[in-house]
Write an enzyme that holds these catalytic residues in place. Structure first.
Site, short mmCIF file in Angstrom:
data_model
loop_
_atom_site.label_atom_id
_atom_site.label_comp_id
_atom_site.label_asym_id
_atom_site.label_seq_id
_atom_site.Cartn_x
_atom_site.Cartn_y
_atom_site.Cartn_z
NE ARG A 294 -4.40 -1.11 2.15
CZ ARG A 294 -4.66 -2.11 2.99
NH1 ARG A 294 -3.77 -2.42 3.92
NH2 ARG A 294 -5.78 -2.77 2.91
CB VAL B 55 -8.23 0.18 -6.27
CG1 VAL B 55 -9.20 0.26 -7.42
CG2 VAL B 55 -7.10 1.19 -6.47
CD GLU B 56 -3.07 -1.67 -3.58
OE1 GLU B 56 -2.56 -1.08 -2.61
OE2 GLU B 56 -2.40 -2.08 -4.55
N GLY B 57 -8.59 -1.10 -0.89
CA GLY B 57 -9.21 -0.62 0.34
C GLY B 57 -9.68 0.81 0.16
#
Length: 750
Positions: free
Chosen positions: A311, A433-435
């Site tokens: 992240r 995206v990605e959380g």
């Protein structure tokens, strides 16, 4: 009986009710990664010696050469508008990415990859993204969460030998399927199931899983040759209660019987490949499970450990690229475009926005680079990586929004000469995206941070779960001393631990004081609300945001020391001020919303002596804007990843800025003559170097002009009332009409 045991006995029952229980998925998330400087901020005692000991970012000779040659050449192949219209990268770009091993940056050289560090990886993504986000996303996904990283960390030797070299040189193109229609943010609850079976496969009886799955939003899926897949593994031959084996990750080659792949989503109509994957009764041999049968059920832990670092790299690099491009465009266009006889960049409304963008960029990029240095030292800061993902993607969106406001009509007319329109349309993708950021702020930055970063909470939770009264008592005594120290520091002032740069000594004191106030507030919120705080997401999001702003402010101190760039001191000071001012505002909002009697009294007590956190004053913003207008080197230092594209508005602006720098102060006089004569040639003859002046005037006009296209009446044989057919996705875009002018458009009579 010792005092600690007595306290633990008294507290065990209420703490068992107050502390939220941890499920297996939450425990895996909490145990993933490491705690860095953000832990000191959470404790209320930032140590500036620890901060500055991280050292500068370093590139190897190979990494620097790749940036200077391969990345620069790639950027000069990218035409943002043409790629956006075609909805795909050109074939020669795909070939170049494979040939030069852009897809193998994180794969070690022994497997045929480039073996780059995290900072180099992020810099490559950022530089590509300044000219074309679709190409940057295409590069970042194989180097982000996906098969390559999972194989490197958990794969069997046979799996590494089979896939890594082919992933490195692009013979295999990967994607990873996690998100399902009914499990987005709650990814741990994916309904996709794989049941243990035995069947004939490859001419022999093989043990494996029969999997049904439905995935969407999967980047690179339409062109992938190997799919990483997450599913719940089930063994129905086991006794009731032991059949659920847990989330499992496997690799599936494309094509494979039962799997449907190749259709496209169009996220904000972007050109990068993204699409759904469906599978019905897909047989997955046990050898295809990443890590083999021993890793069945370990998929969630694997994913959380990879995300703890991932992240902090790719999406923050995209956010930084949007900020850098927006700052360059806004500052440059503000110098070229004139209204009311002045460059628009001199008007305070515009100058204030540009200055604020520069201060935000200094802080966000400082945090990105600081965290990359930590990653390259072997740390995996899960909370800091979540902070970066939220803060940099949001900062990128804000910067592009500000840029669009400054560009006005120039910003909203689509075409080859548009400067920020594609980025403006694509900014929400990184937010999502990605959380999703709305989730990450509350549940990861603070929800995870409160437990991982707090010096005592994790120990208290472990003692409660183990029913260890003595351990709980010792943790509570230490916790009480911790709260008392932060209360004292909040009221009378916090000491500065370590030696920050002398030029930022005052800012360091402000960071230390705000850190103590934050630490005390977090303890008060957890103590007053207990397990309810987990559900009160507006409050926990605020607590996460304050930690984030403290982290960004601290990273500015680190950056100023390692950069050794005294000309950037005003930007470092402004960046810290902005972050601390925002932290103070959020704390005031938090106390105003605590559902507790006397919250105003508590807030007034904790937040006293915060008047020094006044935001930047107008005169300071104007000083920053003046530095940006008059010193190109500062813009280069703030936007070092800005790259030159193949064509388009950004390249036009770069050309005009280059010529304008050669002309110096004579551009104002040139424009004055141009307004009077309405002739490029006549205006150029008034300059000491007419040839250079004429080149500049034409280049500036090219920046100011926008694109127009053929209208319905120009369609041969097309009735005006007849609706136009939608263009085929593979059809070439209609050509823009933007003739080079020999004279400017007529000026309306006054």
């Amino acid at each position: 009986m010792p005092l600690a045991s007595l306290i633990g006995r008294w507290a065990m029952q209420p703490f068992s009710k107050a502390l939220p229980p941890l499920g297996d998925t939450e425990r895996a998330a909490l145990e993933a990664g490491t705690v860095g400087f953000e832990g000191l901020l959470f404790a209320g005692r930032p140590d500036f010696d620890v901060l500055t000991a991280m050292g500068p970012n370093r590139l190897t000779e190979r990494e620097q050469s790749f940036l200077d040659r391969e990345v620069r050449e790639l950027c000069r192949m990218l035409d943002d508008h043409a790629i956006d219209q075609a909805r795909d990268l050109p074939p020669e770009v795909w070939r170049y990415l494979r040939t030069k091993r852009f897809f193998g940056m994180i794969i070690p050289e022994e497997f045929g990859g480039l073996g780059f560090g995290h900072f180099a990886h992020a810099t490559v993504v950022a530089r590509i993204a300044t000219v074309n986000i679709a190409a940057a996303v295409t590069v970042m996904v194989p180097n982000s969460l996906g098969p390559a990283e999972l194989l490197l960390r958990y794969g069997t030797d046979a799996q590494k030998a089979r896939y890594l070299s082919r992933l490195a040189d692009g013979r295999e193109l990967p994607c990873f399927g996690l998100t399902s229609p009914y499990a987005g943010s709650d990814a741990a609850s994916i309904p996709d199931r794989g049941v243990v079976v035995e069947r004939e496969f490859g001419g022999r009886r093989t043990r494996g899983f029969l999997v049904d799955f439905d995935k969407r939003y999967i980047t690179l899926a339409p062109v992938a040759t190997v799919v990483g897949l997450a599913f719940h593994a089930v063994d129905e031959s086991r006794p009731e209660g032991e059949r659920e084996l847990g989330i499992t990750c496997a690799l599936i080659p494309v094509p494979h019987e039962g799997m449907e792949i190749g259709r496209r989503h169009r996220p904000m109509d972007s050109a990068f490949m993204n699409g759904p994957i469906h599978g019905r009764q897909v047989f997955v041999p046990m050898d295809w499970v990443i890590g083999g049968e021993k890793q069945v059920g370990q998929g969630w832990r694997m994913l959380m450990e990879c995300l703890a670092a991932g992240r902090a790299v790719s999406l923050p690099a995209l956010g930084s690229a949007m900020q850098q491009t927006a700052l360059y465009v806004s500052n440059g266009y503000g110098q070229i475009r004139e209204q009311f006889g002045l460059p628009i960049g001199k008007f305070h409304a515009v100058a204030g926005l540009v200055a604020q963008m520069s201060a935000e960029l200094y802080a966000s990029d400082a945090a990105r680079r600081f965290t990359a240095a930590a990653l390259d030292k072997g740390e995996r800061p899960s909370v800091a990586s979540a902070i970066l993902k939220v803060q940099l993607t949001e900062a990128g969106r804000r910067a592009v929004n500000h840029g669009m406001d400054i560009l006005g009509g120039k910003g909203i007319i689509a075409g080859p000469s548009n400067l920020l329109g594609v980025s403006y349309r694509q900014a929400p993708i990184a937010i999502t995206v990605e959380g999703a950021n709305i989730l990450t702020r509350a549940l990861i930055v603070f929800g995870q941070g409160a437990i991982r970063c707090h010096p005592h909470v994790l120990g208290e939770m472990a003692a409660v779960q183990a029913r260890d009264e003595a351990a709980l008592g010792r943790a509570l005594v230490a916790h009480g001393k911790h709260v008392a120290a932060n209360l004292w520091h909040s009221l009378v002032g916090a000491p500065v631990v370590g030696e920050p740069p002398e030029a930022l000594a005052r800012e360091a004191r402000l960071i230390a004081r705000m850190s103590a106030k934050y630490a005390l507030t977090a303890d008060l919120a957890m103590g007053l609300l207990g397990g309810r705080l987990k559900r009160m997401e507006l409050l926990s999001a605020r607590l996460g945001d304050v930690l984030a702003h403290l982290y960004l402010a601290s990273a500015c101190v680190w950056r100023y020391r390692v950069d050794a760039a005294p000309e950037l001191l005003p930007f470092a000071q402004a960046a810290i001020r902005l972050q601390l001012d925002e932290a103070g505002k959020i704390l005031r909002d938090l106390y105003a919303n605590l559902p507790t009697a006397g919250r105003r009294v508590i807030g007034a007590l904790v937040l006293r002596r915060t008047a020094h956190l006044a935001p930047l004053r107008d005169v300071q913003l104007m000083a920053l804007a003046e530095l940006l207008r008059t010193n190109p080197r500062i813009v280069q230092r703030l936007a070092p990843d800005l790259s030159e594209p193949a064509a388009g508005g950004l390249r036009d602006l770069m050309r005009a800025m280059e010529l304008g720098a050669q002309l110096g102060d004579t551009t104002a006089a040139l424009n004055k003559v141009l307004r009077r004569t309405n002739s490029f040639e006549e205006a150029a003859r008034s300059a000491p170097d007419p040839e250079l002046a004429l080149a500049y005037l034409k280049a500036a006009d090219k920046v100011i002009q926008v694109d127009d296209f053929e209208g319905p009446s120009a369609q041969k044989g097309q009735a005006l009332s007849q609706p136009l057919a939608s263009p085929s996705p593979s059809a070439p875009p209609p050509s823009a009409h933007r003739p080079e002018r020999t004279t400017p458009p007529p000026v309306p009579a006054k």
